[in-house]
Design an enzyme around this catalytic site. Structure first.
Site, PDB file in Angstrom:
ATOM      1  N   HIS A  89      -9.134   0.891   4.890  1.00 44.14           N
ATOM      2  CA  HIS A  89      -7.589   0.977   5.855  1.00 44.14           C
ATOM      3  C   HIS A  89      -7.756   2.088   6.956  1.00 44.14           C
ATOM      4  O   HIS A  89      -8.580   2.814   6.598  1.00 44.14           O
ATOM      5  CB  HIS A  89      -6.733   2.168   4.303  1.00 44.14           C
ATOM      6  CG  HIS A  89      -5.312   1.899   5.395  1.00 44.14           C
ATOM      7  ND1 HIS A  89      -4.795   2.267   6.335  1.00 44.14           N
ATOM      8  CD2 HIS A  89      -4.197   0.819   5.558  1.00 44.14           C
ATOM      9  CE1 HIS A  89      -3.657   2.302   6.712  1.00 44.14           C
ATOM     10  NE2 HIS A  89      -3.263   0.833   5.985  1.00 44.14           N
TER      11      HIS A  89
ATOM     12  N   ASN B  16       0.783  -1.296  -0.077  1.00 46.17           N
ATOM     13  CA  ASN B  16       0.014  -0.197  -0.118  1.00 46.17           C
ATOM     14  C   ASN B  16       0.847   1.396   0.174  1.00 46.17           C
ATOM     15  O   ASN B  16       1.292   2.017   0.579  1.00 46.17           O
ATOM     16  CB  ASN B  16      -0.799  -0.105   0.986  1.00 46.17           C
ATOM     17  CG  ASN B  16      -1.155   0.890   1.256  1.00 46.17           C
ATOM     18  OD1 ASN B  16      -1.754   2.023   0.429  1.00 46.17           O
ATOM     19  ND2 ASN B  16      -2.019   0.887   2.432  1.00 46.17           N
ATOM     20  N   TRP B  17       1.039   1.498  -1.376  1.00 45.70           N
ATOM     21  CA  TRP B  17       1.674   2.755  -1.160  1.00 45.70           C
ATOM     22  C   TRP B  17       1.393   4.504  -0.491  1.00 45.70           C
ATOM     23  O   TRP B  17       2.184   5.039  -0.368  1.00 45.70           O
ATOM     24  CB  TRP B  17       2.448   3.736  -3.023  1.00 45.70           C
ATOM     25  CG  TRP B  17       3.214   2.172  -3.152  1.00 45.70           C
ATOM     26  CD1 TRP B  17       3.506   1.238  -2.791  1.00 45.70           C
ATOM     27  CD2 TRP B  17       3.274   2.751  -4.946  1.00 45.70           C
ATOM     28  NE1 TRP B  17       4.244   0.443  -4.011  1.00 45.70           N
ATOM     29  CE2 TRP B  17       4.268   1.237  -4.775  1.00 45.70           C
ATOM     30  CE3 TRP B  17       3.391   3.203  -5.723  1.00 45.70           C
ATOM     31  CZ2 TRP B  17       5.257   1.137  -5.859  1.00 45.70           C
ATOM     32  CZ3 TRP B  17       3.941   2.381  -7.121  1.00 45.70           C
ATOM     33  CH2 TRP B  17       4.819   1.826  -6.919  1.00 45.70           C
ATOM     34  N   LYS B  18      -0.061   4.112  -0.532  1.00 47.04           N
ATOM     35  CA  LYS B  18      -0.401   5.623  -0.044  1.00 47.04           C
ATOM     36  C   LYS B  18       0.035   7.142  -0.433  1.00 47.04           C
ATOM     37  O   LYS B  18      -0.393   6.089  -1.977  1.00 47.04           O
ATOM     38  CB  LYS B  18      -0.064   5.838   1.915  1.00 47.04           C
ATOM     39  CG  LYS B  18      -0.206   4.553   2.230  1.00 47.04           C
ATOM     40  CD  LYS B  18       0.535   4.822   4.234  1.00 47.04           C
ATOM     41  CE  LYS B  18       0.782   3.439   4.439  1.00 47.04           C
ATOM     42  NZ  LYS B  18       0.291   3.775   6.228  1.00 47.04           N
TER      43      LYS B  18
ATOM     44  N   GLY C 284       3.066  -1.486   4.079  1.00 52.36           N
ATOM     45  CA  GLY C 284       2.898   0.113   4.065  1.00 52.36           C
ATOM     46  C   GLY C 284       4.199   0.514   3.539  1.00 52.36           C
ATOM     47  O   GLY C 284       5.001   0.178   2.504  1.00 52.36           O
ATOM     48  N   GLY C 285       5.285   0.982   4.167  1.00 58.45           N
ATOM     49  CA  GLY C 285       6.210   1.659   4.605  1.00 58.45           C
ATOM     50  C   GLY C 285       7.435   0.621   3.454  1.00 58.45           C
ATOM     51  O   GLY C 285       8.254   1.709   2.831  1.00 58.45           O
TER      52      GLY C 285
ATOM     53  N   GLU D 164      -4.917  -5.175  10.655  1.00 63.18           N
ATOM     54  CA  GLU D 164      -4.303  -4.456  10.298  1.00 63.18           C
ATOM     55  C   GLU D 164      -4.484  -3.734  11.865  1.00 63.18           C
ATOM     56  O   GLU D 164      -5.074  -3.062  12.027  1.00 63.18           O
ATOM     57  CB  GLU D 164      -4.573  -3.808   9.416  1.00 63.18           C
ATOM     58  CG  GLU D 164      -4.205  -3.647   8.079  1.00 63.18           C
ATOM     59  CD  GLU D 164      -3.450  -3.116   6.849  1.00 63.18           C
ATOM     60  OE1 GLU D 164      -2.250  -2.497   7.062  1.00 63.18           O
ATOM     61  OE2 GLU D 164      -4.155  -1.789   7.131  1.00 63.18           O
TER      62      GLU D 164
ATOM     63  N   SER E 227       3.757  -2.657  10.405  1.00 64.13           N
ATOM     64  CA  SER E 227       5.426  -2.925  10.742  1.00 64.13           C
ATOM     65  C   SER E 227       5.967  -4.150   9.722  1.00 64.13           C
ATOM     66  O   SER E 227       7.219  -4.845  10.220  1.00 64.13           O
ATOM     67  CB  SER E 227       5.652  -2.419  11.501  1.00 64.13           C
ATOM     68  OG  SER E 227       4.874  -0.723  11.889  1.00 64.13           O
TER      69      SER E 227
ATOM     70  N   GLU F  85      -6.444   4.552   7.843  1.00 64.00           N
ATOM     71  CA  GLU F  85      -6.300   5.965   7.782  1.00 64.00           C
ATOM     72  C   GLU F  85      -7.644   6.408   7.219  1.00 64.00           C
ATOM     73  O   GLU F  85      -8.020   7.418   7.332  1.00 64.00           O
ATOM     74  CB  GLU F  85      -5.233   6.253   6.370  1.00 64.00           C
ATOM     75  CG  GLU F  85      -4.156   6.031   7.800  1.00 64.00           C
ATOM     76  CD  GLU F  85      -2.859   5.294   6.775  1.00 64.00           C
ATOM     77  OE1 GLU F  85      -2.523   5.470   5.270  1.00 64.00           O
ATOM     78  OE2 GLU F  85      -1.877   4.582   7.709  1.00 64.00           O
TER      79      GLU F  85
ATOM     80  N   GLY G 270       2.772   1.711  10.727  1.00 68.05           N
ATOM     81  CA  GLY G 270       3.904   2.236  10.810  1.00 68.05           C
ATOM     82  C   GLY G 270       4.360   3.125  12.186  1.00 68.05           C
ATOM     83  O   GLY G 270       4.863   4.081  12.008  1.00 68.05           O
TER      84      GLY G 270
HETATM   85  C1  PEP Z   1      -0.464  -0.343   5.842  1.00 68.76           C
HETATM   86  O1  PEP Z   1      -0.510   1.160   5.505  1.00 68.76           O
HETATM   87  O2  PEP Z   1      -1.507  -0.782   5.740  1.00 68.76           O
HETATM   88  C2  PEP Z   1       0.555  -1.018   6.655  1.00 68.76           C
HETATM   89  C3  PEP Z   1       0.590  -2.014   7.225  1.00 68.76           C
HETATM   90  O3  PEP Z   1       1.821   0.070   7.160  1.00 68.76           O
HETATM   91  P1  PEP Z   1       2.765  -0.099   7.496  1.00 68.76           P
HETATM   92  O4  PEP Z   1       3.528  -1.314   7.186  1.00 68.76           O
HETATM   93  O5  PEP Z   1       3.887   0.825   7.192  1.00 68.76           O
HETATM   94  O6  PEP Z   1       2.330  -0.194   9.505  1.00 68.76           O
END
Ligand code: PEP
Length: 252
Positions: A97, A9-11, A236-237, A169, A215, A99, A175
Protein backbone atom coordinates in the site's frame (compact mmCIF):
# COMPACT_ATOMS: atom_id res chain seq x y z
CA UNK A 1 -12.38 -17.03 -14.45
CA UNK A 2 -11.59 -13.42 -13.56
CA UNK A 3 -13.28 -12.41 -10.30
CA UNK A 4 -14.93 -9.12 -9.40
CA UNK A 5 -13.69 -7.86 -6.06
CA UNK A 6 -14.59 -4.99 -3.75
CA UNK A 7 -12.07 -4.68 -0.92
CA UNK A 8 -12.18 -2.25 1.99
CA UNK A 9 -8.93 -1.12 3.57
CA UNK A 10 -9.78 0.17 7.02
CA UNK A 11 -6.23 1.37 7.74
CA UNK A 12 -5.67 2.45 11.40
CA UNK A 13 -9.37 2.88 12.15
CA UNK A 14 -11.85 0.99 14.33
CA UNK A 15 -11.13 -0.82 17.59
CA UNK A 16 -12.85 -4.05 18.56
CA UNK A 17 -16.31 -2.57 19.25
CA UNK A 18 -16.39 -0.41 16.12
CA UNK A 19 -15.23 -3.35 14.04
CA UNK A 20 -18.14 -5.41 15.33
CA UNK A 21 -20.68 -2.66 14.57
CA UNK A 22 -19.33 -2.05 11.08
CA UNK A 23 -19.37 -5.75 10.18
CA UNK A 24 -22.92 -6.07 11.60
CA UNK A 25 -23.98 -3.10 9.45
CA UNK A 26 -22.31 -4.49 6.36
CA UNK A 27 -23.85 -7.93 6.87
CA UNK A 28 -27.31 -6.35 6.96
CA UNK A 29 -26.65 -4.26 3.87
CA UNK A 30 -25.44 -7.12 1.72
CA UNK A 31 -27.24 -10.20 3.04
CA UNK A 32 -29.80 -10.20 0.21
CA UNK A 33 -27.36 -9.50 -2.61
CA UNK A 34 -26.53 -12.25 -5.02
CA UNK A 35 -22.78 -11.95 -5.22
CA UNK A 36 -22.07 -14.32 -8.06
CA UNK A 37 -18.36 -14.26 -8.97
CA UNK A 38 -17.94 -11.23 -6.69
CA UNK A 39 -15.81 -11.17 -3.57
CA UNK A 40 -16.35 -8.76 -0.68
CA UNK A 41 -13.21 -8.19 1.37
CA UNK A 42 -12.44 -6.11 4.45
CA UNK A 43 -9.04 -5.41 6.01
CA UNK A 44 -9.45 -4.38 9.68
CA UNK A 45 -6.50 -3.55 11.95
CA UNK A 46 -4.48 -6.39 13.49
CA UNK A 47 -6.16 -5.76 16.85
CA UNK A 48 -9.60 -6.71 15.53
CA UNK A 49 -8.53 -9.23 12.93
CA UNK A 50 -9.32 -12.43 14.80
CA UNK A 51 -12.68 -11.23 16.12
CA UNK A 52 -13.54 -10.04 12.60
CA UNK A 53 -12.65 -13.44 11.14
CA UNK A 54 -14.95 -15.12 13.67
CA UNK A 55 -17.78 -12.65 13.12
CA UNK A 56 -17.60 -12.97 9.33
CA UNK A 57 -17.61 -16.77 9.36
CA UNK A 58 -20.49 -18.14 7.29
CA UNK A 59 -21.09 -14.80 5.54
CA UNK A 60 -19.90 -13.56 2.16
CA UNK A 61 -17.40 -11.21 3.81
CA UNK A 62 -13.72 -12.18 3.69
CA UNK A 63 -11.35 -10.74 6.27
CA UNK A 64 -7.78 -10.03 5.20
CA UNK A 65 -4.65 -8.42 6.71
CA UNK A 66 -3.29 -4.99 5.79
CA UNK A 67 0.37 -5.99 5.96
CA UNK A 68 2.84 -8.67 7.09
CA UNK A 69 6.57 -9.01 7.65
CA UNK A 70 8.64 -11.15 5.33
CA UNK A 71 10.61 -13.02 8.03
CA UNK A 72 9.31 -16.28 9.47
CA UNK A 73 9.70 -15.16 13.11
CA UNK A 74 12.20 -13.50 15.42
CA UNK A 75 13.38 -10.13 16.66
CA UNK A 76 11.10 -7.82 14.66
CA UNK A 77 9.31 -5.83 17.34
CA UNK A 78 5.81 -4.80 16.37
CA UNK A 79 5.64 -6.98 13.27
CA UNK A 80 3.39 -9.88 12.25
CA UNK A 81 4.40 -12.94 10.22
CA UNK A 82 2.62 -15.07 7.64
CA UNK A 83 2.40 -17.95 10.13
CA UNK A 84 0.70 -15.68 12.66
CA UNK A 85 -1.86 -14.58 10.11
CA UNK A 86 -2.54 -18.17 9.12
CA UNK A 87 -2.97 -19.13 12.78
CA UNK A 88 -6.14 -16.98 12.87
CA UNK A 89 -7.38 -18.21 9.48
CA UNK A 90 -6.31 -15.23 7.43
CA UNK A 91 -5.90 -16.28 3.81
CA UNK A 92 -5.08 -13.01 2.07
CA UNK A 93 -2.77 -10.07 2.78
CA UNK A 94 -2.41 -6.59 1.29
CA UNK A 95 1.18 -5.78 0.35
CA UNK A 96 2.68 -2.52 -0.91
CA UNK A 97 0.00 0.00 0.00
CA UNK A 98 1.30 3.49 -0.80
CA UNK A 99 1.20 4.41 2.90
CA UNK A 100 3.53 1.48 3.64
CA UNK A 101 5.83 2.75 0.91
CA UNK A 102 5.80 6.43 1.83
CA UNK A 103 5.45 6.39 5.64
CA UNK A 104 7.25 3.15 6.44
CA UNK A 105 9.82 3.34 3.63
CA UNK A 106 9.02 -0.03 2.09
CA UNK A 107 10.98 -0.30 -1.15
CA UNK A 108 10.16 -2.35 -4.24
CA UNK A 109 12.81 -4.85 -3.09
CA UNK A 110 11.28 -5.21 0.39
CA UNK A 111 7.88 -5.66 -1.19
CA UNK A 112 9.26 -8.38 -3.46
CA UNK A 113 10.47 -10.21 -0.33
CA UNK A 114 7.06 -9.82 1.30
CA UNK A 115 5.29 -11.12 -1.80
CA UNK A 116 7.61 -14.14 -1.92
CA UNK A 117 7.07 -14.86 1.78
CA UNK A 118 3.28 -14.59 1.49
CA UNK A 119 3.06 -16.81 -1.59
CA UNK A 120 5.49 -19.37 -0.11
CA UNK A 121 3.09 -19.57 2.85
CA UNK A 122 0.05 -20.05 0.62
CA UNK A 123 -1.34 -16.62 1.37
CA UNK A 124 -3.08 -14.78 -1.42
CA UNK A 125 -1.58 -11.33 -2.11
CA UNK A 126 -3.32 -8.06 -2.96
CA UNK A 127 -0.39 -6.12 -4.37
CA UNK A 128 -0.75 -2.31 -4.51
CA UNK A 129 1.25 0.08 -6.65
CA UNK A 130 0.77 3.35 -8.50
CA UNK A 131 2.44 6.53 -9.68
CA UNK A 132 2.92 9.88 -7.95
CA UNK A 133 1.27 13.05 -9.26
CA UNK A 134 4.52 14.32 -10.75
CA UNK A 135 4.92 11.10 -12.77
CA UNK A 136 1.36 11.45 -14.05
CA UNK A 137 1.87 15.11 -14.94
CA UNK A 138 5.07 14.38 -16.86
CA UNK A 139 3.46 11.46 -18.68
CA UNK A 140 5.71 8.93 -16.95
CA UNK A 141 2.89 7.03 -15.25
CA UNK A 142 3.09 3.91 -17.43
CA UNK A 143 6.87 3.82 -17.10
CA UNK A 144 6.69 4.12 -13.32
CA UNK A 145 4.02 1.47 -12.90
CA UNK A 146 5.89 -0.85 -15.28
CA UNK A 147 9.01 -0.38 -13.18
CA UNK A 148 7.20 -1.04 -9.86
CA UNK A 149 5.76 -4.25 -11.31
CA UNK A 150 9.11 -5.36 -12.69
CA UNK A 151 10.96 -4.68 -9.42
CA UNK A 152 8.42 -6.31 -7.11
CA UNK A 153 6.32 -8.99 -8.72
CA UNK A 154 7.27 -9.97 -12.25
CA UNK A 155 9.73 -12.55 -10.89
CA UNK A 156 7.10 -14.84 -9.33
CA UNK A 157 6.39 -18.28 -10.81
CA UNK A 158 3.59 -18.48 -13.36
CA UNK A 159 1.71 -20.87 -11.08
CA UNK A 160 1.60 -18.26 -8.31
CA UNK A 161 -0.49 -15.75 -10.26
CA UNK A 162 -3.66 -17.58 -9.25
CA UNK A 163 -2.91 -16.26 -5.76
CA UNK A 164 -2.39 -12.64 -6.77
CA UNK A 165 -4.77 -9.70 -7.09
CA UNK A 166 -3.32 -6.42 -8.36
CA UNK A 167 -4.52 -3.04 -7.10
CA UNK A 168 -3.59 0.01 -9.15
CA UNK A 169 -3.73 3.00 -6.85
CA UNK A 170 -2.46 6.30 -8.22
CA UNK A 171 -0.96 7.98 -5.16
CA UNK A 172 -2.47 11.35 -6.09
CA UNK A 173 -5.96 9.85 -5.84
CA UNK A 174 -5.65 8.12 -2.45
CA UNK A 175 -7.61 9.89 0.26
CA UNK A 176 -7.59 13.12 -1.74
CA UNK A 177 -11.12 13.07 -3.13
CA UNK A 178 -9.57 13.19 -6.59
CA UNK A 179 -10.26 10.10 -8.69
CA UNK A 180 -8.61 8.88 -11.87
CA UNK A 181 -11.08 9.20 -14.70
CA UNK A 182 -12.57 5.92 -15.92
CA UNK A 183 -10.48 6.38 -19.09
CA UNK A 184 -7.27 6.88 -17.12
CA UNK A 185 -8.04 3.78 -15.05
CA UNK A 186 -8.85 1.73 -18.15
CA UNK A 187 -5.66 2.82 -19.92
CA UNK A 188 -3.53 1.78 -16.96
CA UNK A 189 -5.36 -1.49 -16.28
CA UNK A 190 -5.06 -2.54 -19.93
CA UNK A 191 -1.36 -1.67 -19.80
CA UNK A 192 -0.87 -3.75 -16.63
CA UNK A 193 -2.72 -6.73 -18.11
CA UNK A 194 -0.59 -6.47 -21.22
CA UNK A 195 2.64 -6.37 -19.17
CA UNK A 196 1.63 -9.54 -17.32
CA UNK A 197 0.43 -11.21 -20.53
CA UNK A 198 3.71 -10.50 -22.31
CA UNK A 199 5.88 -11.74 -19.45
CA UNK A 200 3.72 -14.79 -18.64
CA UNK A 201 0.73 -15.92 -20.73
CA UNK A 202 -2.42 -14.24 -21.99
CA UNK A 203 -4.44 -16.78 -20.04
CA UNK A 204 -2.81 -15.68 -16.78
CA UNK A 205 -3.39 -12.02 -17.67
CA UNK A 206 -7.02 -12.67 -18.62
CA UNK A 207 -7.73 -14.42 -15.33
CA UNK A 208 -6.06 -11.73 -13.23
CA UNK A 209 -8.26 -9.38 -11.20
CA UNK A 210 -6.98 -5.81 -11.33
CA UNK A 211 -8.61 -3.42 -8.86
CA UNK A 212 -8.65 0.36 -8.98
CA UNK A 213 -8.11 2.34 -5.77
CA UNK A 214 -8.24 6.07 -5.14
CA UNK A 215 -11.26 7.96 -3.78
CA UNK A 216 -13.84 5.48 -5.05
CA UNK A 217 -17.26 6.40 -3.63
CA UNK A 218 -20.88 5.50 -4.31
CA UNK A 219 -21.16 8.37 -6.80
CA UNK A 220 -18.28 7.30 -9.07
CA UNK A 221 -17.98 3.54 -8.55
CA UNK A 222 -20.31 2.41 -11.32
CA UNK A 223 -18.55 4.42 -14.02
CA UNK A 224 -15.10 3.21 -13.00
CA UNK A 225 -16.23 -0.42 -12.64
CA UNK A 226 -17.85 -0.32 -16.09
CA UNK A 227 -14.46 -0.32 -17.78
CA UNK A 228 -13.52 -3.73 -19.21
CA UNK A 229 -10.15 -4.07 -17.45
CA UNK A 230 -11.31 -2.75 -14.08
CA UNK A 231 -12.37 -5.75 -12.00
CA UNK A 232 -13.33 -3.92 -8.85
CA UNK A 233 -11.92 -1.56 -6.29
CA UNK A 234 -9.74 -1.17 -3.23
CA UNK A 235 -11.63 1.31 -1.08
CA UNK A 236 -10.25 3.35 1.81
CA UNK A 237 -12.44 6.08 3.32
CA UNK A 238 -15.75 4.89 1.90
CA UNK A 239 -15.26 1.39 3.33
CA UNK A 240 -15.63 2.79 6.87
CA UNK A 241 -19.34 3.32 6.37
CA UNK A 242 -21.56 0.26 5.80
CA UNK A 243 -24.02 2.09 3.57
CA UNK A 244 -21.37 3.65 1.36
CA UNK A 245 -19.34 0.46 1.09
CA UNK A 246 -22.39 -1.61 0.23
CA UNK A 247 -23.44 0.97 -2.39
CA UNK A 248 -20.02 0.48 -3.98
CA UNK A 249 -20.46 -3.30 -3.84
CA UNK A 250 -23.83 -2.93 -5.55
CA UNK A 251 -22.15 -0.89 -8.31
CA UNK A 252 -19.98 -3.77 -9.41
C1 PEP B 1 -6.66 3.25 -0.15
O1 PEP B 1 -6.22 3.59 0.94
O2 PEP B 1 -6.27 2.19 -0.67
C2 PEP B 1 -7.62 4.12 -0.80
C3 PEP B 1 -7.92 3.88 -2.05
O3 PEP B 1 -8.15 5.14 -0.05
P1 PEP B 1 -9.36 6.12 -0.48
O4 PEP B 1 -10.44 5.26 -1.05
O5 PEP B 1 -9.75 6.78 0.79
O6 PEP B 1 -8.78 7.05 -1.49
Amino acid sequence: MRQKIVAGNWKMNNGKGETKSLIDGLKKEIEDLSLENTRVIIAPSFVSLESAVNQAEGTSIEVVAQNMHQAKSGAYTGEVSADMLKSIDIKTVIIGHSERRSIFNESDETLAEKIDAALANDLEVIFCFGEQLEERKTDNHLLEVGSQLKNSILHIAAADWKNVILAYEPVWAIGTGETASPEQAQEMHAFIRNVVGKKYTHEIADNLSILYGGSVKPSNAEEIFSKPDVDGGLIGGASLNAEDFSAIIKAI
